[in-house]
Enzyme design. Structure first.
Site, mmCIF file in Angstrom:
data_model
loop_
_atom_site.group_PDB
_atom_site.id
_atom_site.type_symbol
_atom_site.label_atom_id
_atom_site.label_comp_id
_atom_site.label_asym_id
_atom_site.label_seq_id
_atom_site.Cartn_x
_atom_site.Cartn_y
_atom_site.Cartn_z
ATOM 1 N N CYS A 197 -10.848 -1.426 3.142
ATOM 2 C CA CYS A 197 -11.049 -1.363 1.684
ATOM 3 C C CYS A 197 -12.449 -1.803 1.240
ATOM 4 C CB CYS A 197 -9.989 -2.218 0.989
ATOM 5 S SG CYS A 197 -9.688 -3.786 1.812
ATOM 6 N N HIS A 257 -11.197 -5.862 -5.192
ATOM 7 C CA HIS A 257 -12.266 -6.588 -4.500
ATOM 8 C C HIS A 257 -13.579 -6.444 -5.273
ATOM 9 C CE1 HIS A 257 -9.502 -7.066 -1.340
ATOM 10 N NE2 HIS A 257 -10.017 -6.290 -0.403
ATOM 11 N N GLN A 283 -12.720 -11.131 -2.231
ATOM 12 C CA GLN A 283 -11.593 -10.218 -2.000
ATOM 13 C C GLN A 283 -10.278 -10.696 -2.605
ATOM 14 O OE1 GLN A 283 -13.578 -8.745 2.192
ATOM 15 N NE2 GLN A 283 -11.360 -8.670 2.045
ATOM 16 N N VAL A 309 0.843 -1.205 0.000
ATOM 17 C CA VAL A 309 0.000 0.000 0.000
ATOM 18 C C VAL A 309 0.877 1.254 0.000
ATOM 19 C CG1 VAL A 309 -1.697 1.344 1.332
ATOM 20 C CG2 VAL A 309 -1.974 -1.141 1.100
HETATM 21 P P1 A2P Z 1 9.607 -2.980 5.991
HETATM 22 O O1 A2P Z 1 9.564 -3.034 4.487
HETATM 23 O O2 A2P Z 1 10.863 -2.386 6.512
HETATM 24 O O3 A2P Z 1 9.232 -4.272 6.640
HETATM 25 P P2 A2P Z 1 3.164 -4.851 3.728
HETATM 26 O O4 A2P Z 1 1.792 -4.659 4.319
HETATM 27 O O5 A2P Z 1 3.163 -4.856 2.239
HETATM 28 O O6 A2P Z 1 3.850 -6.031 4.339
HETATM 29 O O7 A2P Z 1 4.011 -3.538 4.195
HETATM 30 C C1 A2P Z 1 4.166 -3.145 5.545
HETATM 31 C C2 A2P Z 1 4.941 -1.836 5.616
HETATM 32 O O8 A2P Z 1 5.008 -1.432 7.000
HETATM 33 C C3 A2P Z 1 6.362 -1.958 5.152
HETATM 34 O O9 A2P Z 1 6.767 -0.718 4.595
HETATM 35 C C4 A2P Z 1 7.105 -2.239 6.449
HETATM 36 O O10 A2P Z 1 8.484 -1.891 6.423
HETATM 37 C C5 A2P Z 1 6.379 -1.297 7.376
HETATM 38 N N1 A2P Z 1 6.529 -1.690 8.776
HETATM 39 C C6 A2P Z 1 6.246 -2.883 9.339
HETATM 40 N N2 A2P Z 1 6.521 -2.867 10.666
HETATM 41 C C7 A2P Z 1 7.019 -1.635 10.931
HETATM 42 C C8 A2P Z 1 7.503 -0.988 12.122
HETATM 43 N N3 A2P Z 1 7.515 -1.607 13.297
HETATM 44 N N4 A2P Z 1 7.932 0.298 12.009
HETATM 45 C C9 A2P Z 1 7.900 0.936 10.821
HETATM 46 N N5 A2P Z 1 7.465 0.378 9.674
HETATM 47 C C10 A2P Z 1 7.015 -0.881 9.724
#
Ligand code: A2P
Length: 329
Positions: free
Chosen positions: A126, A233, A153, A12
């Site tokens: 969503c 979806h 979905q 996203v």
């Molecule tokens: P990262 O790429 O470093 O893991 P998705 O839903 O596609 O898995 O993406 C999740 C997003 O949220 C990614 O950009 C991920 O970063 C970020 N993210 C997950 N956990 C954390 C955290 N504890 N702090 C900051 N960003 C996070």
């Protein structure tokens, strides 16, 4: 305008960057933020490379807006810290949606309730967003007596690893499983987590968030299924209206709703489908017809790219509303 995108490396988050580029936001400083493991990596935005920074670093930059898409626990922990510095947080997770003090916003429907005090603004689920976009004009004119929704979905709603599971199964590769079962060539009557009441979290979001956005007094029930689809979806919605209606008028008011495109020409096989909605910002509505089994019954089919209007587009539209309406100085 200084903007941070928290979760900029995710499915996203990357779409949020694209929508910001397409809407040509006037941005002075852009801060891509992700988890510690991504800090220092490069993210491309508007033709330039930006270095990913950590959440604490981003808070200190005091951006006017932080768009979050990094999961509920990250949001619960860090959104208040941004807000305390005066940053408007627009949050894609479910962390704040049902908090009675936090607005749950679909700009075409209820952005007018926002004030400069609303430092944490929730982006709805969503599936809820695309459904209320079609139901809002109907509820306004005819009143909704009851709604039944069944969703189909896309795997994109479960993140990048879910898309990878589908593709790996299709290609016969071994991969880490996001779903408890095979998803390719299958339908899972299971989207989200099961609650004690027998419904899933996705199903209860459709009920509770629609009530919060449109009207607490609309009874709804939902079934959410996961299908091996990538583009968006789909939803079958059955609604009982309080007043009699003409189908032509329903089509007219849906077609006039900003952000909705009427795609309803079954004689020419024209109806909304995920492969067509993919990458688009609008919600597509078709197969509009009477439900002859009840008084004032209506059936329709609603499709939207869940990563666009269901997440990134809606969040960026909220940011745009805050700027255009002078809520951010
Ligand atoms: P990262 O790429 O470093 O893991 P998705 O839903 O596609 O898995 O993406 C999740 C997003 O949220 C990614 O950009 C991920 O970063 C970020 N993210 C997950 N956990 C954390 C955290 N504890 N702090 C900051 N960003 C996070």
């Amino acid at each position: 305008m200084d903007i941070a995108v928290v979760g900029a490396t995710g499915l996203v988050g990357r779409e949020i960057l694209k929508v910001l580029e397409e809407m040509d936001f006037d941005i002075d400083n852009f801060y891509p933020v992700a988890s510690e493991r991504s800090v220092g990596k490069k993210v491309s935005f508007k033709g330039k490379d930006y270095t990913v920074i950590s959440i604490p670093e981003a808070i200190e930059k005091k951006p006017q807006i932080a768009i979050f898409s990094a999961g509920g626990s990250t949001s619960k922990k860090w959104a208040p810290e941004f807000a305390a510095k005066g940053t408007f947080v627009i949050d894609n997770s479910s962390a704040w949606r049902m908090d009675k003090d936090k607005p749950l916003i679909v700009p075409e429907i209820n952005a007018h309730i926002l004030t400069e005090k609303d430092k944490i603004i929730a982006n709805p689920n969503c599936s809820t967003i695309q459904m209320v976009m079609a139901l809002a004009p109907i509820h306004k004119k005819y009143g909704l007596k009851r709604v039944v929704v069944s969703t189909y979905q896309s795997v994109t709603g479960s993140g990048a690893k879910a898309v990878e599971q589908l593709m790996a199964e299709r290609e016969g590769r071994e991969v880490e499983k996001v779903y408890p079962h095979k998803i390719d060539l299958n339908v899972l009557p299971h989207a989200g987590d099961f609650e004690d009441n027998g419904y899933t979290t996705e199903e209860m979001k459709l009920v509770n968030e629609t009530n919060k956005i449109l009207d607490d007094n609309i009874p709804l029930t939902a079934m959410a299924a996961r299908v091996p689809v990538v583009g968006g979806h789909s939803e079958f919605v059955n609604a009982e209206l309080k007043k009699p209606f003409e189908l032509d008028d329903i089509k007219k008011i849906i077609g006039e709703m900003p952000g909705v495109i009427l795609e309803d020409d079954p004689a020419n096989n024209k109806y909304p489908m995920p492969v067509i909605s993919k990458g688009k910002n609008e919600v597509f509505v078709g197969r509009i017809r009477r439900d002859f089994s009840v008084e004032n019954g209506l059936n329709m089919w609603i499709v939207a790219d869940n990563i666009r209007k269901g997440a990134a587009t809606n969040a960026v539209q909220i940011a745009s509303y805050l700027i255009k309406n002078g809520l951010i100085n």
